[in-house]
Design a protein around this motif. Structure first.
Motif, PDB file in Angstrom:
ATOM      1  N   ILE A  66      15.491  25.356  -4.831  1.00 14.56           N
ATOM      2  CA  ILE A  66      15.141  23.997  -4.420  1.00 14.56           C
ATOM      3  C   ILE A  66      13.855  23.590  -5.136  1.00 14.56           C
ATOM      4  N   THR A  67      13.871  22.403  -5.729  1.00 13.92           N
ATOM      5  CA  THR A  67      12.697  21.883  -6.424  1.00 13.92           C
ATOM      6  C   THR A  67      12.447  20.455  -5.965  1.00 13.92           C
ATOM      7  N   VAL A  68      11.216  20.191  -5.538  1.00 13.24           N
ATOM      8  CA  VAL A  68      10.813  18.845  -5.123  1.00 13.24           C
ATOM      9  C   VAL A  68       9.729  18.375  -6.081  1.00 13.24           C
ATOM     10  N   LYS A  69       9.935  17.192  -6.651  1.00 11.14           N
ATOM     11  CA  LYS A  69       8.951  16.605  -7.571  1.00 11.14           C
ATOM     12  C   LYS A  69       8.678  15.163  -7.166  1.00 11.14           C
ATOM     13  N   PRO A  70       7.420  14.750  -7.225  1.00 16.82           N
ATOM     14  CA  PRO A  70       7.131  13.334  -6.942  1.00 16.82           C
ATOM     15  C   PRO A  70       7.599  12.461  -8.105  1.00 16.82           C
ATOM     16  N   ILE A  71       8.096  11.295  -7.770  1.00 19.07           N
ATOM     17  CA  ILE A  71       8.516  10.327  -8.791  1.00 19.07           C
ATOM     18  C   ILE A  71       7.442   9.246  -8.924  1.00 19.07           C
ATOM     19  N   THR A  72       6.941   8.799  -7.797  1.00 13.43           N
ATOM     20  CA  THR A  72       5.913   7.754  -7.805  1.00 13.43           C
ATOM     21  C   THR A  72       4.604   8.297  -7.245  1.00 13.43           C
ATOM     22  N   GLU A  73       3.536   7.608  -7.552  1.00 13.74           N
ATOM     23  CA  GLU A  73       2.203   7.981  -7.078  1.00 13.74           C
ATOM     24  C   GLU A  73       1.962   7.374  -5.695  1.00 13.74           C
ATOM     25  N   SER A  74       1.138   8.024  -4.910  1.00 13.93           N
ATOM     26  CA  SER A  74       0.796   7.536  -3.568  1.00 13.93           C
ATOM     27  C   SER A  74       0.008   6.228  -3.629  1.00 13.93           C
ATOM     28  N   LYS A  75      -0.611   5.974  -4.755  1.00 12.99           N
ATOM     29  CA  LYS A  75      -1.373   4.737  -4.932  1.00 12.99           C
ATOM     30  C   LYS A  75      -0.485   3.506  -4.731  1.00 12.99           C
ATOM     31  N   ARG A  76       0.794   3.631  -5.014  1.00 13.34           N
ATOM     32  CA  ARG A  76       1.716   2.503  -4.815  1.00 13.34           C
ATOM     33  C   ARG A  76       1.728   2.056  -3.353  1.00 13.34           C
ATOM     34  N   ILE A  77       1.616   3.018  -2.446  1.00 12.13           N
ATOM     35  CA  ILE A  77       1.595   2.682  -1.017  1.00 12.13           C
ATOM     36  C   ILE A  77       0.367   1.822  -0.715  1.00 12.13           C
ATOM     37  N   LEU A  78      -0.781   2.288  -1.168  1.00 12.67           N
ATOM     38  CA  LEU A  78      -2.033   1.559  -0.934  1.00 12.67           C
ATOM     39  C   LEU A  78      -1.972   0.164  -1.553  1.00 12.67           C
ATOM     40  N   ASP A  79      -1.503   0.080  -2.780  1.00  7.23           N
ATOM     41  CA  ASP A  79      -1.465  -1.218  -3.455  1.00  7.23           C
ATOM     42  C   ASP A  79      -0.524  -2.202  -2.759  1.00  7.23           C
ATOM     43  N   LYS A  80       0.586  -1.721  -2.216  1.00 11.34           N
ATOM     44  CA  LYS A  80       1.501  -2.618  -1.484  1.00 11.34           C
ATOM     45  C   LYS A  80       0.857  -3.061  -0.178  1.00 11.34           C
ATOM     46  N   CYS A  81       0.122  -2.168   0.471  1.00 11.27           N
ATOM     47  CA  CYS A  81      -0.609  -2.553   1.689  1.00 11.27           C
ATOM     48  C   CYS A  81      -1.661  -3.612   1.365  1.00 11.27           C
TER      49      CYS A  81
END
Length: 189
Positions: A3-18
């Motif tokens: 099993i391999t989990v990789k992030p696709i997007t950065e967490s900064k996207r959450i902050l910027d949408k907020c």
């Protein structure tokens, strides 16, 4: 099984949408604070859907892959085919549910939270639970604030929604898990 989990997007996207929703410019910081991420994942506000992960599971029994295929909001799944004309493997009628397949899921944070409520439950298939625990372990390494919110429904709600009086998790284990999940928050009731 691998099993391999990789992030696709950065967490900064959450902050910027907020920030957008309150008429502010995108943040100049490259990553939101731990406090911000912990709060936004706990509140489950819609911007958390901006954080995407790629989950790849190699050599999973077909019957276990179907448990994950059942999830449909905030997730796309791809499973290798068992068609004999594509695989040169025995006719489907000769195949077992335990035959190995590979699958990939593109999943957002909200979908991971929802999936963990069901797949970490003691009533879930034990092998599906093992897969979910490994996904959670890897998410905790990548995004600890989200990883701590990936819990079974009983920890999330504070009671067993399945009405299972003989859960395999010990009361002490669940009590500690819920404490970690709440992470010092004051309970309203």
């Amino acid at each position: 099984m691998k099993i391999t989990v990789k992030p696709i997007t950065e967490s900064k996207r959450i902050l910027d949408k907020c920030r957008l929703t309150v008429n502010k410019e995108p943040s100049k910081n490259s990553r939101p604070s731990t406090v911000f991420l912990d709060n936004i994942y706990m509140s489950e506000h819609s911007p958390i859907r901006e954080k995407l992960f790629d989950v790849y599971i190699e050599d999973i029994p077909y019957c276990i892959s179907t448990h994950f295929v059942r999830h449909h909001q905030g997730i796309e799944k791809y499973v290798t085919t068992s068609r004999s004309d594509r695989t040169n493997i025995a006719d489907r009628s000769q195949r077992s549910q335990m035959d190995l397949v590979s699958m990939s899921m593109t999943v957002n944070s909200q979908a991971l939270i929802n999936m963990s409520k069901v797949r970490l439950c003691w009533c879930a298939d034990k092998d599906a639970r093992k897969v979910m625990f490994e996904i959670v372990r890897q998410v905790k390494e990548l995004e600890p604030e989200l990883g701590s919110k990936l819990v079974p429904s009983c920890v999330y709600r504070g009671f067993c929604s399945e009405g299972n009086a003989s859960c395999g998790y010990s009361r002490e284990f669940l009590k500690n898990w819920r404490k970690e999940y709440l992470n010092g928050r004051k309970q309203i009731l």
